[in-house]
Design a protein around this motif. Structure first.
Motif, PDB file in Angstrom:
ATOM      1  N   UNK A   1       0.849  -1.182   0.000  1.00 46.02           N
ATOM      2  CA  UNK A   1       0.000   0.000   0.000  1.00 46.02           C
ATOM      3  C   UNK A   1       0.890   1.239   0.000  1.00 46.02           C
ATOM      4  N   UNK A   2       0.603   2.156  -0.896  1.00 44.99           N
ATOM      5  CA  UNK A   2       1.383   3.385  -0.981  1.00 44.99           C
ATOM      6  C   UNK A   2       0.865   4.403   0.015  1.00 44.99           C
ATOM      7  N   UNK A   3       1.642   5.443   0.205  1.00 41.85           N
ATOM      8  CA  UNK A   3       1.234   6.484   1.150  1.00 41.85           C
ATOM      9  C   UNK A   3      -0.031   7.191   0.647  1.00 41.85           C
ATOM     10  N   UNK A   4      -0.082   7.477  -0.667  1.00 40.03           N
ATOM     11  CA  UNK A   4      -1.255   8.162  -1.217  1.00 40.03           C
ATOM     12  C   UNK A   4      -2.487   7.257  -1.138  1.00 40.03           C
ATOM     13  N   UNK A   5      -2.286   5.966  -1.401  1.00 33.64           N
ATOM     14  CA  UNK A   5      -3.405   5.033  -1.282  1.00 33.64           C
ATOM     15  C   UNK A   5      -3.910   4.929   0.142  1.00 33.64           C
ATOM     16  N   UNK A   6      -3.003   4.969   1.100  1.00 31.43           N
ATOM     17  CA  UNK A   6      -3.372   4.912   2.521  1.00 31.43           C
ATOM     18  C   UNK A   6      -4.149   6.162   2.915  1.00 31.43           C
ATOM     19  N   UNK A   7      -3.718   7.323   2.436  1.00 26.81           N
ATOM     20  CA  UNK A   7      -4.435   8.564   2.739  1.00 26.81           C
ATOM     21  C   UNK A   7      -5.831   8.530   2.125  1.00 26.81           C
ATOM     22  N   UNK A   8      -5.931   8.018   0.893  1.00 27.36           N
ATOM     23  CA  UNK A   8      -7.236   7.924   0.245  1.00 27.36           C
ATOM     24  C   UNK A   8      -8.160   6.985   1.016  1.00 27.36           C
ATOM     25  N   UNK A   9      -7.626   5.890   1.537  1.00 30.62           N
ATOM     26  CA  UNK A   9      -8.429   4.978   2.342  1.00 30.62           C
ATOM     27  C   UNK A   9      -8.916   5.650   3.615  1.00 30.62           C
ATOM     28  N   UNK A  10      -8.060   6.419   4.260  1.00 31.92           N
ATOM     29  CA  UNK A  10      -8.459   7.114   5.484  1.00 31.92           C
ATOM     30  C   UNK A  10      -9.551   8.145   5.206  1.00 31.92           C
ATOM     31  N   UNK A  11      -9.393   8.904   4.125  1.00 32.31           N
ATOM     32  CA  UNK A  11     -10.392   9.928   3.792  1.00 32.31           C
ATOM     33  C   UNK A  11     -11.724   9.282   3.435  1.00 32.31           C
ATOM     34  N   UNK A  12     -11.682   8.209   2.669  1.00 36.25           N
ATOM     35  CA  UNK A  12     -12.913   7.548   2.240  1.00 36.25           C
ATOM     36  C   UNK A  12     -13.532   6.691   3.333  1.00 36.25           C
ATOM     37  N   UNK A  13     -12.833   6.468   4.419  1.00 35.27           N
ATOM     38  CA  UNK A  13     -13.368   5.668   5.518  1.00 35.27           C
ATOM     39  C   UNK A  13     -13.290   4.184   5.273  1.00 35.27           C
ATOM     40  N   UNK A  14     -12.323   3.760   4.471  1.00 38.58           N
ATOM     41  CA  UNK A  14     -12.190   2.346   4.146  1.00 38.58           C
ATOM     42  C   UNK A  14     -11.048   1.688   4.914  1.00 38.58           C
ATOM     43  N   UNK A  15     -10.654   2.253   6.009  1.00 39.30           N
ATOM     44  CA  UNK A  15      -9.551   1.704   6.798  1.00 39.30           C
ATOM     45  C   UNK A  15     -10.088   0.557   7.636  1.00 39.30           C
ATOM     46  N   UNK A  16      -9.701  -0.659   7.290  1.00 39.39           N
ATOM     47  CA  UNK A  16     -10.204  -1.830   8.016  1.00 39.39           C
ATOM     48  C   UNK A  16      -9.330  -2.189   9.209  1.00 39.39           C
ATOM     49  N   UNK A  17      -8.109  -1.666   9.264  1.00 37.90           N
ATOM     50  CA  UNK A  17      -7.215  -1.970  10.371  1.00 37.90           C
ATOM     51  C   UNK A  17      -7.600  -1.205  11.625  1.00 37.90           C
ATOM     52  N   UNK A  18      -8.020   0.000  11.452  1.00 41.85           N
ATOM     53  CA  UNK A  18      -8.402   0.845  12.584  1.00 41.85           C
ATOM     54  C   UNK A  18      -9.874   1.220  12.444  1.00 41.85           C
ATOM     55  N   UNK A  19     -10.565   1.204  13.519  1.00 38.90           N
ATOM     56  CA  UNK A  19     -11.984   1.542  13.502  1.00 38.90           C
ATOM     57  C   UNK A  19     -12.152   3.053  13.613  1.00 38.90           C
ATOM     58  N   UNK A  20     -12.127   3.723  12.489  1.00 38.03           N
ATOM     59  CA  UNK A  20     -12.331   5.172  12.447  1.00 38.03           C
ATOM     60  C   UNK A  20     -13.642   5.472  11.742  1.00 38.03           C
ATOM     61  N   UNK A  21     -14.221   6.576  12.117  1.00 35.95           N
ATOM     62  CA  UNK A  21     -15.402   7.036  11.394  1.00 35.95           C
ATOM     63  C   UNK A  21     -14.947   7.758  10.140  1.00 35.95           C
ATOM     64  N   UNK A  22     -15.872   7.970   9.242  1.00 39.93           N
ATOM     65  CA  UNK A  22     -15.559   8.764   8.053  1.00 39.93           C
ATOM     66  C   UNK A  22     -15.181  10.159   8.468  1.00 39.93           C
ATOM     67  N   UNK A  23     -14.236  10.725   7.759  1.00 34.86           N
ATOM     68  CA  UNK A  23     -13.748  12.036   8.180  1.00 34.86           C
ATOM     69  C   UNK A  23     -14.706  13.154   7.786  1.00 34.86           C
ATOM     70  N   UNK A  24     -15.555  12.967   6.812  1.00 36.25           N
ATOM     71  CA  UNK A  24     -16.458  14.017   6.395  1.00 36.25           C
ATOM     72  C   UNK A  24     -15.781  15.029   5.493  1.00 36.25           C
ATOM     73  N   UNK A  25     -14.594  14.730   5.027  1.00 33.70           N
ATOM     74  CA  UNK A  25     -13.856  15.652   4.154  1.00 33.70           C
ATOM     75  C   UNK A  25     -14.449  15.678   2.748  1.00 33.70           C
ATOM     76  N   UNK A  26     -15.006  14.579   2.322  1.00 31.72           N
ATOM     77  CA  UNK A  26     -15.581  14.495   0.987  1.00 31.72           C
ATOM     78  C   UNK A  26     -17.093  14.654   1.068  1.00 31.72           C
TER      79      UNK A  26
END
Length: 102
Positions: A1-26
């Protein structure tokens, strides 16, 4: 996983490793249409309906008046209804602009 791909996953709320809510940025684009889109849909439906009514009217008038293809003078191969179908379909296609969704 690249850094940009990881950031995109965090923004889109698709992070399966950590239970985060959607950021609401998009913005949420799954909602209703904009007022312009709904007005364009209504306009397209009106234009389509009016075009169909006018074409049916022209077809009926042309068949009643026995309008035939002026380039084909043979009466057996030149029925009025066939020529008027061609005219009506041509008018219907020309009446509806490309940019208006139906």
């Amino acid at each position: 996983s690249t850094r940009i791909g990881r950031i995109a996953q965090l923004i889109a709320g698709e992070d399966h490793e950590h239970e985060h809510k959607r950021c609401g940025c998009l913005p949420d684009t799954s909602g209703n249409m904009t007022p312009l889109q709904s007005n364009l849909d209504k306009l397209g439906a009106r234009i389509g309906l009016i075009a169909i009514v006018v074409c049916v009217f022209i077809f009926i008038i042309g068949v009643v008046l026995d309008r035939k293809d002026p380039t084909n003078l043979d009466p057996e191969t030149n029925p009025a209804w066939l020529y008027m179908i061609l005219v009506s379909v041509t008018l219907a296609v020309a009446a509806i602009p490309e940019g208006i969704p139906l």
